[in-house]
Design an enzyme around this catalytic site. Structure first.
Site, PDB file in Angstrom:
ATOM      1  N   ASN A   1       1.182  -2.433   5.328  1.00  8.11           N
ATOM      2  CA  ASN A   1       0.397  -1.210   5.536  1.00  8.11           C
ATOM      3  C   ASN A   1      -0.917  -1.214   4.765  1.00  8.11           C
ATOM      4  OD1 ASN A   1       0.103   1.958   5.731  1.00  8.11           O
ATOM      5  ND2 ASN A   1       0.180   1.466   3.541  1.00  8.11           N
TER       6      ASN A   1
ATOM      7  N   ASN B   1     -14.471   0.894  17.767  1.00 11.42           N
ATOM      8  CA  ASN B   1     -15.050   2.097  17.170  1.00 11.42           C
ATOM      9  C   ASN B   1     -16.402   1.736  16.561  1.00 11.42           C
ATOM     10  OD1 ASN B   1     -14.772   4.804  16.771  1.00 11.42           O
ATOM     11  ND2 ASN B   1     -13.611   4.622  14.868  1.00 11.42           N
TER      12      ASN B   1
ATOM     13  N   TYR C   1     -13.376  -3.556  10.679  1.00  9.17           N
ATOM     14  CA  TYR C   1     -12.055  -2.918  10.660  1.00  9.17           C
ATOM     15  C   TYR C   1     -11.334  -3.137  11.993  1.00  9.17           C
ATOM     16  CZ  TYR C   1      -8.639   0.883  10.036  1.00  9.17           C
ATOM     17  OH  TYR C   1      -7.488   1.625   9.926  1.00  9.17           O
TER      18      TYR C   1
ATOM     19  N   VAL D   1      -2.834  -7.551  -2.195  1.00  3.46           N
ATOM     20  CA  VAL D   1      -2.341  -8.397  -1.089  1.00  3.46           C
ATOM     21  C   VAL D   1      -3.284  -9.560  -0.758  1.00  3.46           C
ATOM     22  CG1 VAL D   1      -0.939  -6.577  -0.026  1.00  3.46           C
ATOM     23  CG2 VAL D   1      -3.314  -6.916   0.738  1.00  3.46           C
TER      24      VAL D   1
ATOM     25  N   SER E   1       1.411   3.423  -2.400  1.00  5.13           N
ATOM     26  CA  SER E   1       1.129   4.434  -3.439  1.00  5.13           C
ATOM     27  C   SER E   1       0.543   5.721  -2.894  1.00  5.13           C
ATOM     28  CB  SER E   1       0.143   3.850  -4.462  1.00  5.13           C
ATOM     29  OG  SER E   1      -1.057   3.448  -3.803  1.00  5.13           O
TER      30      SER E   1
ATOM     31  N   LYS F   1      -7.842  -5.073  12.766  1.00 11.59           N
ATOM     32  CA  LYS F   1      -6.683  -4.367  13.316  1.00 11.59           C
ATOM     33  C   LYS F   1      -6.257  -4.944  14.669  1.00 11.59           C
ATOM     34  CE  LYS F   1      -5.952  -1.546   9.923  1.00 11.59           C
ATOM     35  NZ  LYS F   1      -4.685  -1.579   9.182  1.00 11.59           N
TER      36      LYS F   1
ATOM     37  N   GLY G   1       0.826  -1.214   0.000  1.00 12.52           N
ATOM     38  CA  GLY G   1       0.000   0.000   0.000  1.00 12.52           C
ATOM     39  C   GLY G   1       0.855   1.256   0.000  1.00 12.52           C
TER      40      GLY G   1
END
Ligand code: NAP
Length: 247
Positions: free
Chosen positions: A90, A149, A155, A64, A14, A159, A12
């Protein structure tokens, strides 16, 4: 870390945080390979930056989530760069919504990219790091994975999974001289967070002791530190770059 040029791979790379990591590592004298799904229009800027620092950069379109493509990328990148010292995982995405309406496709997309993508890239690289008996891995998690969250069950789970993955891997490969650490950014200004409306942004900033959002470069500095010999006695740690939101 061996003497001479060092090499790093960044997923990641870019845009956003990954891009800042690539730029930081080039400035620190690394030859860098990075991947992303779609090559950016301004990829040549990175080549100019690499020239300026007397190092090399090579970008490749690799998803990925595609294990075969990841393994081919790692093989080619290592051949091209002459080895691998540092890996930064990342690449990540969000698909935020309440769990009540979160279909399996939104769960799979986020966990597949963020967590399984981290597994895929590390799994493809770890044997080579073990063979050379050294090197470091830095995985990008998030404060969402530590605190949770609302609207981010997919997500946050991905994580949090990265933290458990990295701590386990740190224990597994320490005897080969390989270090594995995690950075957990808070709210960083990138494309990923550009969609946040002003009201929501103000609400988050009000909870941040330093009273501002973070910059990708600030995360990149921590990643570069953890990747380097300056962090030679640090492994299995989670470094928060979040303006103190977790205090
Ligand atoms: P971003 O600006 O959206 O950039 C994401 C990068 O990941 C892009 O280079 C993208 O490439 C790449 N990517 C996404 N899916 C990929 C895949 N399947 N295969 C290969 N590359 C892929 O995001 P960011 O804000 O820089 O986030 C970078 C990392 O930091 C993520 O893991 C994110 O979860 C984490 N993070 C961000 C924040 C924040 O506030 N921004 C906070 C905590 C953690 P393409 O352009 O080709 O899609």
């Amino acid at each position: 870390m061996p003497a001479g040029p060092r090499t790093a791979l960044v997923t990641g790379g870019s845009r956003g945080i990954g891009r800042a990591v690539v730029e930081r590592l080039l400035a620190d004298g690394y030859d860098v390979g990075y991947c992303c799904r779609t090559m950016p229009a301004d990829a040549a800027d990175l080549e100019r930056l690499a020239d300026k620092h007397g190092v090399r950069v090579h970008g490749t379109a690799v998803d990925v989530t595609d294990g075969t493509a990841v393994r081919a990328w790692l093989e080619q990148a290592e051949e091209r760069l002459g080895g691998l010292d540092t890996l930064v995982t990342n690449a990540g995405i969000v698909r935020d919504m309440p769990l009540a309406v979160m279909g399996r496709e939104h769960w799979d997309a986020v966990v597949g990219t963020n967590l399984t993508g981290t597994y895929t890239v590390c799994q493809a690289a770890v044997m080579s790091l073990m063979r050379r008996r050294g090197g470091s891995i830095v995985a990008v998690s998030s404060v969402a994975g530590l605190r949770g969250n609302a609207t981010q069950t997919n997500y946050a789970a991905s994580k949090a999974g990265i933290v458990g993955f990295a701590k386990s891997l740190a224990k597994e490969v320490a005897r080969f001289g390989i270090r594995v650490n995690v950075v957990a950014p808070g709210l960083i200004e990138t494309d990923m967070t550009a969609g946040l409306d002003d009201k929501a942004r103000r609400k988050v900033v009000a909870d941040i002791p330093l009273r501002r959002t973070g910059r990708a470069e600030e995360v990149a500095d921590a990643v570069a530190f953890l990747a380097s010999d300056r962090a030679a006695y640090i492994t299995g740690q989670v470094v928060r770059i979040d303006g103190g939101i977790g205090i």
